[in-house]
Design an enzyme around this catalytic site. Sequence first.
Site, PDB file in Angstrom:
ATOM      1  N   SER A  49       8.672 -84.575   7.953  1.00 36.70           N
ATOM      2  CA  SER A  49       8.900 -84.077   9.311  1.00 36.70           C
ATOM      3  C   SER A  49       7.903 -83.001   9.742  1.00 36.70           C
ATOM      4  O   SER A  49       8.270 -82.040  10.422  1.00 36.70           O
ATOM      5  CB  SER A  49      10.347 -83.594   9.466  1.00 36.70           C
ATOM      6  OG  SER A  49      11.249 -84.672   9.235  1.00 36.70           O
ATOM      7  N   HIS A  95       5.014 -93.037  -3.109  1.00 30.21           N
ATOM      8  CA  HIS A  95       5.793 -92.548  -1.962  1.00 30.21           C
ATOM      9  C   HIS A  95       7.277 -92.811  -2.209  1.00 30.21           C
ATOM     10  O   HIS A  95       7.636 -93.816  -2.830  1.00 30.21           O
ATOM     11  CB  HIS A  95       5.324 -93.269  -0.690  1.00 30.21           C
ATOM     12  CG  HIS A  95       5.900 -92.666   0.555  1.00 30.21           C
ATOM     13  ND1 HIS A  95       7.175 -92.940   0.966  1.00 30.21           N
ATOM     14  CD2 HIS A  95       5.391 -91.771   1.443  1.00 30.21           C
ATOM     15  CE1 HIS A  95       7.423 -92.255   2.080  1.00 30.21           C
ATOM     16  NE2 HIS A  95       6.348 -91.532   2.380  1.00 30.21           N
ATOM     17  N   GLU A  99       9.511 -93.966  -0.419  1.00 29.40           N
ATOM     18  CA  GLU A  99       9.977 -95.288   0.046  1.00 29.40           C
ATOM     19  C   GLU A  99       9.603 -96.376  -0.952  1.00 29.40           C
ATOM     20  O   GLU A  99      10.339 -97.347  -1.134  1.00 29.40           O
ATOM     21  CB  GLU A  99       9.392 -95.567   1.446  1.00 29.40           C
ATOM     22  CG  GLU A  99      10.065 -94.696   2.501  1.00 29.40           C
ATOM     23  CD  GLU A  99       9.181 -94.310   3.676  1.00 29.40           C
ATOM     24  OE1 GLU A  99       8.170 -94.980   3.931  1.00 29.40           O
ATOM     25  OE2 GLU A  99       9.525 -93.303   4.345  1.00 29.40           O
ATOM     26  N   LYS A 150       2.678 -96.029   7.721  1.00 27.02           N
ATOM     27  CA  LYS A 150       3.716 -96.903   7.141  1.00 27.02           C
ATOM     28  C   LYS A 150       3.567 -98.327   7.714  1.00 27.02           C
ATOM     29  O   LYS A 150       2.455 -98.772   7.954  1.00 27.02           O
ATOM     30  CB  LYS A 150       5.100 -96.299   7.385  1.00 27.02           C
ATOM     31  CG  LYS A 150       5.173 -94.834   6.917  1.00 27.02           C
ATOM     32  CD  LYS A 150       6.552 -94.265   6.890  1.00 27.02           C
ATOM     33  CE  LYS A 150       6.484 -92.807   6.423  1.00 27.02           C
ATOM     34  NZ  LYS A 150       7.792 -92.185   6.277  1.00 27.02           N
ATOM     35  N   ASN A 164       0.146 -91.156   7.812  1.00 26.36           N
ATOM     36  CA  ASN A 164       0.752 -92.275   7.083  1.00 26.36           C
ATOM     37  C   ASN A 164       1.472 -93.147   8.105  1.00 26.36           C
ATOM     38  O   ASN A 164       2.581 -92.843   8.529  1.00 26.36           O
ATOM     39  CB  ASN A 164       1.741 -91.730   6.036  1.00 26.36           C
ATOM     40  CG  ASN A 164       2.456 -92.851   5.288  1.00 26.36           C
ATOM     41  OD1 ASN A 164       2.099 -94.018   5.422  1.00 26.36           O
ATOM     42  ND2 ASN A 164       3.468 -92.501   4.519  1.00 26.36           N
TER      43      ASN A 164
HETATM   44  P1  PGA Z   1       7.671 -88.110   8.252  1.00 27.53           P
HETATM   45  O1  PGA Z   1       7.129 -88.961   7.004  1.00 27.53           O
HETATM   46  O2  PGA Z   1       6.536 -87.225   8.710  1.00 27.53           O
HETATM   47  O3  PGA Z   1       8.068 -89.122   9.279  1.00 27.53           O
HETATM   48  O4  PGA Z   1       8.827 -87.299   7.767  1.00 27.53           O
HETATM   49  C1  PGA Z   1       6.316 -88.384   6.021  1.00 27.53           C
HETATM   50  C2  PGA Z   1       5.998 -89.409   4.957  1.00 27.53           C
HETATM   51  O5  PGA Z   1       6.879 -90.211   4.631  1.00 27.53           O
HETATM   52  O6  PGA Z   1       4.879 -89.443   4.420  1.00 27.53           O
END
Ligand code: PGA
Length: 250
Positions: free
Chosen positions: A214, A96, A98, A11, A9
Site C-alpha cells: 500500500s 512474492h 501471492e 501483477k 509491480n
Molecule cells: P500494493 O502491492 O502496493 O497494491 O499493496 C504491493 C505488492 O504486492 O508488491
Amino acid sequence: MRRPLIIANWKMHKRLDDALHDAVAIKNQVSAVSKCDVAIAPVNVHLKSVADRLEGSGLLVAGQNCAVTNSDGAHTGEVSAEMLRNVGCRLVIVGHSERRTLYGDSDTSINQRVKAAVAAGLAAILCVGESIEERSAGHHLDVVDRQLLIGLNGLTLADAARIIIAYEPVWAIGTGVTATPEQAQEMHGHIRGKLAEMFGNGAAEQIRLIYGGSVKPENISELMSKSDIDGALVGGASLDPSSFASIVNF
Ligand code: PGA
C-alpha cells in the site's frame, strides 16, 4: 550510498496497448529524475515490447517470477531467468507473497529461483514478509529470518551484490493499510542485521531493502525518510502512470 529503487509491480494487469502506453507515460513523467532507479514489471508476454519501448530511457524492466532452473527442458508454463534476461529484463521479483500463498512457491523453490536469477545475471528481488496472524503472535521477525535464511541459502558474497530484499508485510499488500514508517524501519533494520550475519557488514550496507504494501504518493516520503528503507515495490498505485510517477518523484 545506496541508490533508491522504485518498482512498479503491475501483477496480472493491462493489455499490450495499455502496457505500452503506460510505460511511455511513466517514462515521460520520470525521465528527468536521476535520484533513483526505476523499474516496471509487466506480465511476461509484454516484457519484450515494454523493454523495447523503454530502451535508452534508463528505466528498467523486471520479471515478476522466474523458473527454478535456467536449463531449457520440459517445464510447461515456466519462463527461465535467462529467457527474461534475453528479452531485456534486468531484475526479477522472486517469492512474492501471492506466489507463496496462491501458487505454492516454497522457501526452497524460492531459493532455487533466486540462484537461477543471479546465475542469469539478473538482480533478484527476494520478497519476504509476515501475515497478520504471525505479527499478532509476535513471530514476524522469526518468519522473516526463516524466509531470508532459506531464500538466500548457498549464495556467495559476490552473489549478494545482485540481491535486493523487498519487505512486504502480507497484511499491507493491496489492503490500503501501510506499515507505519516505524514498523517498516524496525523490520528493515532487523533484515540488514541478518544480512550482516550472512554476508558481513560491508555487503549488508550495500544491499537495497525496499518496502512494499500500500505504498502511495501520500506515504512514500515518510517511508523513504527512514535510514534502512531504500525504495519501494508498488502494486495498486503503480497502475496509474501519474500516481506511480509522483511516487518516483517523491
Ligand atoms: P500494493 O502491492 O502496493 O497494491 O499493496 C504491493 C505488492 O504486492 O508488491
